[in-house]
Design a protein around this motif. Sequence first.
Motif, PDB file in Angstrom:
ATOM      1  N   ASN A 433       0.765  -1.377  -0.041  1.00  0.00           N
ATOM      2  CA  ASN A 433       0.226   0.085   0.014  1.00  0.00           C
ATOM      3  C   ASN A 433       0.786   1.305  -0.142  1.00  0.00           C
ATOM      4  N   PHE A 434       1.864   1.366  -0.776  1.00  0.00           N
ATOM      5  CA  PHE A 434       2.824   2.467  -1.010  1.00  0.00           C
ATOM      6  C   PHE A 434       2.255   3.615  -1.355  1.00  0.00           C
ATOM      7  N   THR A 435       1.044   3.640  -2.416  1.00  0.00           N
ATOM      8  CA  THR A 435       0.483   4.511  -2.857  1.00  0.00           C
ATOM      9  C   THR A 435      -0.974   4.522  -2.231  1.00  0.00           C
ATOM     10  N   PRO A 436      -1.498   5.697  -1.742  1.00  0.00           N
ATOM     11  CA  PRO A 436      -0.882   7.169  -1.644  1.00  0.00           C
ATOM     12  C   PRO A 436       0.178   7.281  -0.582  1.00  0.00           C
ATOM     13  N   ILE A 437       1.109   8.193  -1.036  1.00  0.00           N
ATOM     14  CA  ILE A 437       2.025   8.326   0.185  1.00  0.00           C
ATOM     15  C   ILE A 437       1.454   8.968   1.273  1.00  0.00           C
ATOM     16  N   LYS A 547       7.415  -0.118  -6.544  1.00  0.00           N
ATOM     17  CA  LYS A 547       6.410  -0.321  -5.225  1.00  0.00           C
ATOM     18  C   LYS A 547       5.096   0.001  -5.660  1.00  0.00           C
ATOM     19  N   SER A 548       4.881   0.629  -6.971  1.00  0.00           N
ATOM     20  CA  SER A 548       3.652   1.106  -7.341  1.00  0.00           C
ATOM     21  C   SER A 548       3.640   1.407  -8.766  1.00  0.00           C
ATOM     22  N   GLU A 589      -8.534  -5.095 -14.709  1.00  0.00           N
ATOM     23  CA  GLU A 589      -7.843  -5.036 -13.467  1.00  0.00           C
ATOM     24  C   GLU A 589      -7.494  -3.768 -12.995  1.00  0.00           C
ATOM     25  N   GLY A 590      -7.351  -3.247 -11.588  1.00  0.00           N
ATOM     26  CA  GLY A 590      -7.288  -1.809 -11.272  1.00  0.00           C
ATOM     27  C   GLY A 590      -7.350  -1.708  -9.809  1.00  0.00           C
ATOM     28  N   ILE A 591      -6.561  -1.319  -8.963  1.00  0.00           N
ATOM     29  CA  ILE A 591      -6.633  -1.412  -7.446  1.00  0.00           C
ATOM     30  C   ILE A 591      -7.264  -0.150  -7.165  1.00  0.00           C
ATOM     31  N   LYS A 592      -8.372  -0.276  -6.308  1.00  0.00           N
ATOM     32  CA  LYS A 592      -9.129   1.035  -5.815  1.00  0.00           C
ATOM     33  C   LYS A 592      -8.617   1.380  -4.574  1.00  0.00           C
ATOM     34  N   THR A 593      -8.291   2.717  -4.292  1.00  0.00           N
ATOM     35  CA  THR A 593      -7.744   3.208  -3.215  1.00  0.00           C
ATOM     36  C   THR A 593      -9.009   4.327  -2.595  1.00  0.00           C
ATOM     37  N   PHE A 594      -8.812   4.933  -1.622  1.00  0.00           N
ATOM     38  CA  PHE A 594      -9.480   5.529  -0.631  1.00  0.00           C
ATOM     39  C   PHE A 594      -9.080   7.020  -0.432  1.00  0.00           C
TER      40      PHE A 594
END
Length: 714
Positions: A433-437, A547-548, A589-594
């Motif tokens: 979970n390097f991103t977001p910083i 990392k990302s 595919e794609g990772i969702k963040t919050f």
Amino acid sequence: MSLNLIAIGKLLLKIAGMVDFYNKLSYMSNKLYFILFFCFYYTVSFSQKKDPLRTIDFQNQKKWVDSTYNSMTLKEKVGQLFVVQLMTKNDNSASVYKEISDHSIGGVILSNGSPTKTVNTTNKMQSLSKTPLLIGIDGEWGLKMRIDSTIKFPWNMSLGALKDNSFVERIGSSIGKHCKRMGIHINFAPVVDINTNPKNPIIGNRSYGENKFNVTNKAVSFTKGIQSEGVLACAKHFPGHGDTSKDSHKTLPTITFKKKRILDVELYPYKSLFKEGLGSVMIAHLNVPSLESNINFPSSLSKNIVTSLLKERLKFKGLIITDALGMKGVTSYDKENIDLMAFKAGNDVLLMSGDVNAGITSIINAYNNGEISNKRLEHSVKKILKAKYKVGLNNYKPIDTNNLISDLNEVDDNVLKNEVVSNIITLLKNQENFTPILNLNDNKIVHLQTGSESGMTFNNYLNKYTTVDYIKLSDYKELDNLLDKLSNYNTVIIGHHQPSNTPWDKYNFTRKELLWIDKISKNNNTILSVFAKPYSLDRLIDVESFKSIILSYQNEDVFQEKTAQMIFGSIEFNGQIPVSVLNKYKAGEGIKTFKTNRLSYGLPESVNFDSKKLNRIDSIVKVSIDSMMTPGIQLLVAKDSKVVFDKSYGKLRYDNGPQVNSMTTYDLASLTKILVTLPLIMKLYDNDVISLDSTIGELLPSYVESNKSEFTIK
């Protein structure tokens, strides 16, 4: 009940002119009549509902079409089949005027120019034409594809990353409004080619991706949007240009798939679009041996493909339009006049003929010697006239050029584009979970730029959150020197910035870049953000050390702005890659963040502010500085956690101090009145609890007897 239905079925067979069929079946059972009736009823109902060119007032439409057709000479009828190219930048209007007067052409396709000059030219052309002209354009990502001073929406490949297809429908609607404002009646879009060949030289970014369902859903949404504005959509390039490795502008590409595969995959979007009332289809110049047995025979000239497949098997009733007939993919086949062959194949509209006069002459000769029947000519010409009625050309009015540029560049379109891009950008890898910083304390960060285009917008927006240094890889000749420099940083953000002027711009890393960033990612905590076509990732040597990995698709400013904000968590990642890359990341595919609690940046209208009113701040600040109320100002306006105005003015001191910028540091003191009292007063005012004329005595009873009792809030 069944006897009544059977009687109706018999009657319908007679009415339909199927008397012989009726007599032969007169001995058959009532049950068979019942089945035949429903088959007949279904066929008739389906045909009526699926004619995309038929209007609600179809009786008036038919009268106009019939009267217009009957008033034409044979040459004028044949002229309606032809659509010629109009350029107002490389001005060829004189030759088009001649085509109108000499050949009564049916329409024009806009190729380049400015909005005002183009509209003035088409207005004049309409005034010269006996029958109103159908105006078309290749506007796949908006009018900007051909007309300057207009908005450019993202490529289809970028839109393919969206999860919410309502964005595509809104883009289609916006483009439809722009077309309507320009007097354009048909947009040769969407591209529905399924891009299964990463090396496709002509489709690529113009496709919504490699998945037939995703391509279809996006195409249907676009079509709904644009046709809701009264502009015809045109799906292309039938029967499918997505798996070619050659460009049909330059040669005749070959599609080697079997017929079953083409019906199941390449034609899948068309079947769904036909159900939705698609107005037209463009036929590609392709060699498709499984559909056409003649060797190296262009699909645009093939009766098997145009008539047997598209019109008869798929039952398409809209306009059928050739791709440009001057392309090398078709001009090399010269056994007969190309325009004549295309018409005999079943096409209605002959786009950008190499020689209109020769084409018209050939078709008229074929008509006169019986090669082309009157019924065949009438079918296409009346279909073209139906389309003209459908888009309102029966009541043609010249286009007004007043406020034309501003109408084509409304702020709502930019708000939509910003919102769309915020949902496109895709996070493919996110180790630990390097991103977001999140941690900015003791986290020294650098932006390392690769590629041939500028990444300064990206860099500027990264610096809105913390200090991010900037290095260009091209400034270093020795890798060891660069690695030594980067050893001073905790985090390296590599931005690969390639041109986004057209979908065909170069996108790959250089060999040096690939080798160097591989070494860098193995020595540093590295985020890679690629502002280029997804396929550029295929050349990476090793993705495990990053990392990302972020796919940003295009290098326009808005993509750079949003990506930077996502890296620091003020906007969440939502995108999903529309094609497979690296034999690792599959389409979808794609990772969702919050979202974090950091401020994002956007347009004032995105939070219901008025840009024009906010711009008045400039004049207020100027008065403040000129009257020496302050030497300089940093000014930021935010609402709903979004910064919508951020400017710096003047200098740090009156005596020729340094210019104030977004990085200027101020000593802060006595802020309670500004940060606490003032916002509370503003809130009370907005809620009509107090007015600016309210007095201190009215608000604070303990001050009634004081000398401040009559002071107002103002």
